[in-house]
Scaffold this motif. Sequence first.
Motif, PDB file in Angstrom:
ATOM      1  N   ARG A  59       0.839  -1.142  -0.010  1.00 24.24           N
ATOM      2  CA  ARG A  59       0.014   0.031   0.227  1.00 24.24           C
ATOM      3  C   ARG A  59       0.971   1.199   0.219  1.00 24.24           C
ATOM      4  O   ARG A  59       0.400   2.309  -0.699  1.00 24.24           O
ATOM      5  N   VAL A  60       1.884   1.208   0.753  1.00 23.76           N
ATOM      6  CA  VAL A  60       2.735   2.508   0.836  1.00 23.76           C
ATOM      7  C   VAL A  60       3.513   2.627  -0.259  1.00 23.76           C
ATOM      8  O   VAL A  60       3.591   3.805  -1.101  1.00 23.76           O
ATOM      9  N   ILE A  61       3.992   1.418  -0.921  1.00 22.91           N
ATOM     10  CA  ILE A  61       4.585   1.490  -2.297  1.00 22.91           C
ATOM     11  C   ILE A  61       3.650   2.236  -3.458  1.00 22.91           C
ATOM     12  O   ILE A  61       4.117   3.084  -4.110  1.00 22.91           O
ATOM     13  N   TRP A  62       2.407   1.761  -3.571  1.00 23.48           N
ATOM     14  CA  TRP A  62       1.641   2.077  -4.524  1.00 23.48           C
ATOM     15  C   TRP A  62       1.220   3.509  -4.327  1.00 23.48           C
ATOM     16  O   TRP A  62       1.076   4.229  -5.204  1.00 23.48           O
ATOM     17  N   MET A  63       1.103   4.010  -2.814  1.00 23.27           N
ATOM     18  CA  MET A  63       0.803   5.421  -2.635  1.00 23.27           C
ATOM     19  C   MET A  63       2.072   6.484  -3.165  1.00 23.27           C
ATOM     20  O   MET A  63       1.714   7.373  -3.836  1.00 23.27           O
ATOM     21  N   HIS A  64       3.077   6.024  -2.930  1.00 26.39           N
ATOM     22  CA  HIS A  64       4.298   6.624  -3.431  1.00 26.39           C
ATOM     23  C   HIS A  64       4.394   6.681  -4.899  1.00 26.39           C
ATOM     24  O   HIS A  64       4.737   7.811  -5.551  1.00 26.39           O
ATOM     25  N   PHE A  65       4.111   5.724  -5.565  1.00 25.37           N
ATOM     26  CA  PHE A  65       4.465   5.379  -7.063  1.00 25.37           C
ATOM     27  C   PHE A  65       3.198   6.271  -7.534  1.00 25.37           C
ATOM     28  O   PHE A  65       3.750   7.156  -8.442  1.00 25.37           O
ATOM     29  N   ASP A  66       2.016   6.306  -7.088  1.00 24.41           N
ATOM     30  CA  ASP A  66       1.092   7.112  -7.506  1.00 24.41           C
ATOM     31  C   ASP A  66       1.488   8.506  -7.377  1.00 24.41           C
ATOM     32  O   ASP A  66       1.005   9.405  -8.316  1.00 24.41           O
ATOM     33  N   TRP A  67       1.913   8.906  -6.190  1.00 20.48           N
ATOM     34  CA  TRP A  67       2.341  10.442  -5.793  1.00 20.48           C
ATOM     35  C   TRP A  67       3.309  10.824  -7.057  1.00 20.48           C
ATOM     36  O   TRP A  67       3.257  12.137  -7.243  1.00 20.48           O
ATOM     37  N   VAL A  68       4.123  10.041  -7.342  1.00 16.71           N
ATOM     38  CA  VAL A  68       5.262  10.391  -8.221  1.00 16.71           C
ATOM     39  C   VAL A  68       4.850  10.840  -9.390  1.00 16.71           C
ATOM     40  O   VAL A  68       5.142  11.864  -9.932  1.00 16.71           O
ATOM     41  N   PHE A  69       3.856   9.947  -9.932  1.00 14.38           N
ATOM     42  CA  PHE A  69       3.237  10.305 -11.366  1.00 14.38           C
ATOM     43  C   PHE A  69       2.077  11.043 -11.216  1.00 14.38           C
ATOM     44  O   PHE A  69       1.755  11.663 -12.627  1.00 14.38           O
ATOM     45  N   ASP A  70       1.235  11.430 -10.172  1.00  8.68           N
ATOM     46  CA  ASP A  70       0.101  12.152 -10.088  1.00  8.68           C
ATOM     47  C   ASP A  70       0.173  12.984  -8.930  1.00  8.68           C
ATOM     48  O   ASP A  70      -0.785  12.712  -7.843  1.00  8.68           O
ATOM     49  N   PRO A  71       0.811  13.941  -8.640  1.00  9.63           N
ATOM     50  CA  PRO A  71       1.049  14.458  -7.073  1.00  9.63           C
ATOM     51  C   PRO A  71      -0.032  15.577  -6.859  1.00  9.63           C
ATOM     52  O   PRO A  71      -0.417  15.627  -5.674  1.00  9.63           O
ATOM     53  N   GLY A  72      -0.558  16.026  -7.674  1.00  5.12           N
ATOM     54  CA  GLY A  72      -1.509  17.068  -7.392  1.00  5.12           C
ATOM     55  C   GLY A  72      -3.021  16.461  -6.889  1.00  5.12           C
ATOM     56  O   GLY A  72      -3.809  17.210  -6.273  1.00  5.12           O
ATOM     57  N   ALA A  73      -3.477  15.438  -7.514  1.00  2.68           N
ATOM     58  CA  ALA A  73      -4.792  14.619  -7.036  1.00  2.68           C
ATOM     59  C   ALA A  73      -4.968  14.411  -5.637  1.00  2.68           C
ATOM     60  O   ALA A  73      -4.248  14.207  -4.766  1.00  2.68           O
TER      61      ALA A  73
END
Length: 112
Positions: free
Chosen positions: A98-112
């Motif tokens: 879950r944490v890896i997924w959240m960081h992966f998502d944040w790197v590619f879509d930080p503003g959402a």
Amino acid sequence: MRLLAVLRLRCPRCLEGRVFRRFVTMHDACPACGHVFEREPGYFVGAMYISYALAIPMYLLLVAILRSFMRGASDIAVLAAGLPLVCLAAPLLFRYSRVIWMHFDWVFDPGA
């Protein structure tokens, strides 16, 4: 810095707040910056792919280690002996996926 935040299970936005309040219970939002962790329903479906990507190499490594200890055993016995060990690691896989997924998502879509 981000890798350390992942290892410490921290928020993808501020890299400081704890993601989990208990062993498998997540905060709804970061206690430090207020970032909401579950952006939308079904958000953590992607974490299942991360969990699978972590579990398979872990299982194969455990089987390789068990093979050296169980020299006379059949391949099926060694594979079966590795399953409970990977199941014991499931809570850790849950947390890190879950944490890896959240960081992966944040790197590619930080503003959402």
